[in-house]
Design a protein around this motif. Sequence first.
Motif, PDB file in Angstrom:
ATOM      1  N   ASN A   1       0.842  -1.187   0.000  1.00 13.93           N
ATOM      2  CA  ASN A   1       0.000   0.000   0.000  1.00 13.93           C
ATOM      3  C   ASN A   1       0.878   1.239   0.000  1.00 13.93           C
ATOM      4  OD1 ASN A   1      -2.418  -1.481   0.115  1.00 13.93           O
ATOM      5  ND2 ASN A   1      -2.266  -1.661   2.350  1.00 13.93           N
ATOM      6  N   ARG A   2       0.532   2.188  -0.834  1.00 16.50           N
ATOM      7  CA  ARG A   2       1.369   3.376  -0.965  1.00 16.50           C
ATOM      8  C   ARG A   2       0.949   4.428   0.058  1.00 16.50           C
ATOM      9  NH1 ARG A   2       4.635   4.139  -5.519  1.00 16.50           N
ATOM     10  NH2 ARG A   2       4.974   2.125  -6.505  1.00 16.50           N
ATOM     11  N   LYS A   3       1.381   4.211   1.269  1.00 16.38           N
ATOM     12  CA  LYS A   3       1.144   5.176   2.337  1.00 16.38           C
ATOM     13  C   LYS A   3       2.362   5.180   3.253  1.00 16.38           C
ATOM     14  CE  LYS A   3      -1.370   1.863   5.231  1.00 16.38           C
ATOM     15  NZ  LYS A   3      -2.639   1.593   5.946  1.00 16.38           N
ATOM     16  N   LYS A   4       2.535   6.289   3.990  1.00 16.82           N
ATOM     17  CA  LYS A   4       3.710   6.429   4.830  1.00 16.82           C
ATOM     18  C   LYS A   4       3.728   5.376   5.937  1.00 16.82           C
ATOM     19  CE  LYS A   4       4.517  11.365   4.141  1.00 16.82           C
ATOM     20  NZ  LYS A   4       4.695  12.679   4.802  1.00 16.82           N
ATOM     21  N   GLY A   5       4.970   5.019   6.334  1.00 17.32           N
ATOM     22  CA  GLY A   5       5.148   4.040   7.387  1.00 17.32           C
ATOM     23  C   GLY A   5       5.585   2.694   6.849  1.00 17.32           C
ATOM     24  N   CYS A   6       5.600   1.699   7.712  1.00 18.54           N
ATOM     25  CA  CYS A   6       6.087   0.368   7.342  1.00 18.54           C
ATOM     26  C   CYS A   6       5.023  -0.435   6.611  1.00 18.54           C
ATOM     27  CB  CYS A   6       6.533  -0.398   8.584  1.00 18.54           C
ATOM     28  SG  CYS A   6       8.083   0.200   9.274  1.00 18.54           S
ATOM     29  N   SER A   7       5.456  -1.104   5.575  1.00 17.83           N
ATOM     30  CA  SER A   7       4.561  -1.996   4.837  1.00 17.83           C
ATOM     31  C   SER A   7       4.516  -3.352   5.515  1.00 17.83           C
ATOM     32  CB  SER A   7       5.063  -2.152   3.400  1.00 17.83           C
ATOM     33  OG  SER A   7       6.224  -2.979   3.381  1.00 17.83           O
ATOM     34  N   LYS A   8       3.685  -4.238   4.976  1.00 18.78           N
ATOM     35  CA  LYS A   8       3.693  -5.618   5.443  1.00 18.78           C
ATOM     36  C   LYS A   8       4.976  -6.300   4.952  1.00 18.78           C
ATOM     37  CE  LYS A   8       1.079  -7.234   1.427  1.00 18.78           C
ATOM     38  NZ  LYS A   8      -0.156  -7.918   0.966  1.00 18.78           N
TER      39      LYS A   8
END
Length: 360
Positions: free
Chosen positions: A284-291
């Motif tokens: 997912n293109r959002k700030k923070g850590c991805s899965k």
Amino acid sequence: MDHFTVFQSEYPFETAAYRTPVGQISEIVRTPGGYHIIKVYDRRLCKPTKSFEESKPELRRKIMANDRMSAGIDRYVAELKKKYRFVEDTSSLHFISAKKRNTNSGNRTLFSFAGRSYGSEDFEQYATATNHTRKSSRTTIERVYKEYVTKVLFDYEKERLKCDNEDFRNVADEYFEGLLLFEISERESGAKAARDSAGLADFYRKNAKSYRWKRRMVATVYTCADENTAKRAERTVNNKNVAGGRLPSDLYNFFCDPAGSGPCIDTVRLVLPKGAGTVADRVNRKKGCSKILNHAGKFVFLDVHEILRPRRKTFEEARPEAIADYRAVLESRWIEQLKRVYPVTIDETAWADLKKKYAK
């Protein structure tokens, strides 16, 4: 800032440098010398001082000496030697490498195969023609001798195939004609597109709307050797994001077993465009850590720092694409000029029959 051309660096380093657009930074490159990140500041056309025919011996030596080719060539040469019952006697090489040649040595046979013999005088002529002198060391002479044997075997195999195999002869002729077409096309369009800076800039101004960045993100990619390491690293990075803390200065020592066999975690900060076929397309293109993702046998997650909106590329950012498109325009103009000089007439009936035949 240094400029370099082919055969001056390790193959992975060279390939990454040539594929990276001007002004951008390459992905991490591994060579026998270690890990590298390359920033390309400039790219220049190489202006040859010699013709292709004059440069051919030197180019042949560089290719033959390069690790990309040597292993495969050695195997093929060994097959040819066995196929044609190759026999050699290299004891005469010392007459060639000596500073003062023994004039009574005569033309001694160095090797023979398929009913043909090649002597020391034949080899000396080759060494002289390729700018090798008799004062070369024995090591150099042996290297040139190996090159000479390879050339003789290759030439014989090519000659035999051309005589005995009509299909091969046709393919070889087609390949040669294709090289000629490529050379002329490169001269008439490729080189001009890169060299004509004013024309290229004007082409960009007229087509600037076509060159755009898609939605991109600035992220650090964490690549871990196992899932447990990935989970620990993801928790640490996520806590840093939430609490505004700092990551350990040495992630390797923090996460990895010092007695381990190799790195358990690698990190690299990248700008990742959407739809480029990378691991970034799976998060997912959002700030923070991805899965955490299983990617190419490794466990990977991204720490997304910033989302960049789509925008028009600057001239420098669009240069590689603009050169390719401008080249296509110049090539199209060149073909139209050729058609005016050499009118083409098409037999429509024959063309229709041909399309019908290969419609399947």
